[in-house]
Write a protein that holds these residues in place. Structure first.
Motif, PDB file in Angstrom:
ATOM      1  N   ARG A 198      -5.146  30.054   5.284  1.00  0.00           N
ATOM      2  CA  ARG A 198      -5.529  30.649   3.943  1.00  0.00           C
ATOM      3  C   ARG A 198      -5.166  32.638   3.770  1.00  0.00           C
ATOM      4  O   ARG A 198      -6.062  33.282   4.661  1.00  0.00           O
ATOM      5  CB  ARG A 198      -6.994  31.133   3.813  1.00  0.00           C
ATOM      6  N   ASN A 199      -4.062  32.934   4.337  1.00  0.00           N
ATOM      7  CA  ASN A 199      -3.906  34.776   4.515  1.00  0.00           C
ATOM      8  C   ASN A 199      -2.621  34.995   3.483  1.00  0.00           C
ATOM      9  O   ASN A 199      -1.446  34.485   3.376  1.00  0.00           O
ATOM     10  CB  ASN A 199      -2.666  34.769   6.125  1.00  0.00           C
ATOM     11  N   TRP A 229     -12.785  35.956   1.506  1.00  0.00           N
ATOM     12  CA  TRP A 229     -11.688  36.687   2.481  1.00  0.00           C
ATOM     13  C   TRP A 229     -12.376  38.087   2.981  1.00  0.00           C
ATOM     14  O   TRP A 229     -13.607  38.430   2.650  1.00  0.00           O
ATOM     15  CB  TRP A 229     -10.768  37.292   1.311  1.00  0.00           C
ATOM     16  N   PRO A 258     -10.143  33.267   6.892  1.00  0.00           N
ATOM     17  CA  PRO A 258      -8.941  33.589   5.565  1.00  0.00           C
ATOM     18  C   PRO A 258      -8.811  35.467   5.601  1.00  0.00           C
ATOM     19  O   PRO A 258      -9.946  35.610   5.598  1.00  0.00           O
ATOM     20  CB  PRO A 258      -9.555  33.081   4.226  1.00  0.00           C
ATOM     21  N   ASN A 259      -7.541  36.152   5.202  1.00  0.00           N
ATOM     22  CA  ASN A 259      -7.111  37.095   5.386  1.00  0.00           C
ATOM     23  C   ASN A 259      -6.527  37.473   3.924  1.00  0.00           C
ATOM     24  O   ASN A 259      -5.901  36.799   3.547  1.00  0.00           O
ATOM     25  CB  ASN A 259      -5.986  38.159   6.101  1.00  0.00           C
ATOM     26  N   LEU A 260      -7.452  38.581   3.503  1.00  0.00           N
ATOM     27  CA  LEU A 260      -6.551  39.049   2.171  1.00  0.00           C
ATOM     28  C   LEU A 260      -5.868  40.709   1.995  1.00  0.00           C
ATOM     29  O   LEU A 260      -6.474  41.668   2.432  1.00  0.00           O
ATOM     30  CB  LEU A 260      -7.666  39.354   0.743  1.00  0.00           C
TER      31      LEU A 260
END
Length: 413
Positions: free
Chosen positions: A26-27, A91, A111-113
């Motif tokens: 979830r990047n 995020w 997770p990263n946004l």
């Protein structure tokens, strides 16, 4: 799935993006541009065979295990895409402006946004500059994605824009609209409301721009569009309103890495001019204060309108090619580049909490009209001179008879 000929709505876009939120990695990287259309990929690639401005982007599409191309997405959906992504998961938001892949640290435990604000396009003004901007944005996309691949980080990429760069002509138009040459297209409507400053219950300043960007020292790019109009992460408490002088103060906290605070002031005045026997409002100066110490001042040209009207201009900035220019007043101002597209501002006589009739910066007699008028005058002068010369032609009073004696004309006649 094919989506040609279909405009994806906000609800459909939400459903299409669900696989991004449910996958193991979830990047997510959001490359956000000011304007883009699917026709740009064909137009700029074919017209410039020696230079492909989408080289890295095409390589990503070819090597990606899955991809989705949406030719047309509703402007409202793309304008609120960042807000939707933030609300869709827990995020860790990272805004990237001054791209340095070596210093980028991604914690894969959550997770990263990553939001990358790409540099704006000067579309419609200079095709070469637009091509160079697209190529530079493609290099940014390639550097960031290659850096994450070298670190072994799995990611998904979204490449989109706030608005389309090319607006398709509507074919199903009623006959009555064919005569309305100045009718505003539906696609040109505001994608987000203007920024307003209130005094009590009365709005005294309205400010809107499609793109509001700065560049410091020709290297640090700062896009203030979303912070000003969409998320409104801007402090306007220092703004002042009066019947004579109005100041719009926009304060930003850490807009980019390396700048802790940034304030931009728009100083407007309302004066009475005897020549026109009416009041005129004008934007006299623009000031930029960085970190409370570095002060830059710009003088403004051509930004004025009757006090009852608002002012509108397609392009405003420091470039010599723009109709309305910001002229550096000091040496500190020379280190800044300002780009504002679709500017509309009003600081006096606001009624019904909305913009009044807009006085545009482009006058009626444009350079093209002047060239046509001068050419027409020259051609008319040549035609009049020719007609005059033809009218001066005369015929002889006597003619020779071939069967009779020769005609003798004395020199005294």
């Amino acid at each position: 799935a094919l989506y040609e000929g279909h405009v994806v709505s906000a609800q459909e876009l939400t459903a299409l993006l669900q696989p991004v939120f449910t996958q193991n990695s979830r990047n997510l990287i959001l490359f956000l541009q000011d304007s883009l259309s699917v026709d740009d990929f064909t137009y700029f690639s074919e017209s410039n065979s020696d230079k492909n401005p989408f080289h890295n982007l095409q390589a990503i599409l070819q090597t990606s295990p899955s991809s989705l191309v949406l030719p047309a997405v509703d402007c409202e959906a793309t304008s609120y895409l960042l807000k939707f992504l933030q609300e869709s998961g827990d995020w860790k938001l990272t805004n990237i402006t001054n791209l340095d892949v070596s210093q980028l640290e991604v914690n894969t435990s959550k997770p990263n946004l990553l939001v990358v604000q790409l540099q704006p396009l000067v579309s419609g003004l200079n095709e070469i500059s637009t091509l160079e901007a697209l190529a530079e944005n493609d290099k940014i996309i390639g550097r960031l994605t290659m850096g994450l691949q070298e670190q072994g980080i799995l990611y998904s990429v979204i490449y989109t824009a706030v608005r389309p760069s090319r607006i398709a002509r509507r074919t199903a138009v009623e006959w009555k609209l064919r005569r309305q040459l100045m009718t505003t297209e539906e696609e040109d409507s505001l994608s987000y409301p203007p920024l307003n400053v209130t005094t009590g219950s009365h709005i005294c300043i309205l400010f809107y721009a499609r793109n509001f960007s700065l560049k410091a020292n020709n290297s640090v790019f700062i896009d203030l569009t979303n912070m000003t109009f969409v998320t409104q992460k801007v402090d306007i408490s220092s703004s002042q309103c009066s019947d004579i002088n109005t100041t719009l103060s926009l304060k930003y906290t850490k807009p980019v890495n390396g700048i802790s605070s940034l304030e931009i002031r728009f100083l407007l005045t309302n004066k009475f001019y005897e020549a026109s026997a009416r009041n005129w409002s004008s934007l006299d100066t623009v000031e930029i204060v960085q970190d409370g110490t570095k002060f830059a001042k710009f003088n403004v040209s051509v930004i004025s309108a009757p006090a009852e009207y608002s002012f509108h201009c397609q392009l405003v900035g420091t470039s010599n090619l723009y109709p309305a220019r910001l002229i550096p007043f000091d040496n500190e101002a020379k280190t800044w580049d300002v780009f504002i597209s679709r500017l509309q501002i009003q600081g006096f006589n606001i009624e019904n909490n909305q913009f009044s009739y807009a006085s545009d910066c482009t006058g009626f007699f444009t350079p093209g009209i002047w060239m046509g008028l001068v050419t027409s005058v020259i051609l008319l002068w040549i035609l009049a001179y020719g007609i005059h010369m033809i009218m001066q032609l005369t015929t002889n009073s006597r003619f020779d008879d071939p069967k009779g004696p020769a005609l003798s004309v004395p020199q005294t006649e």
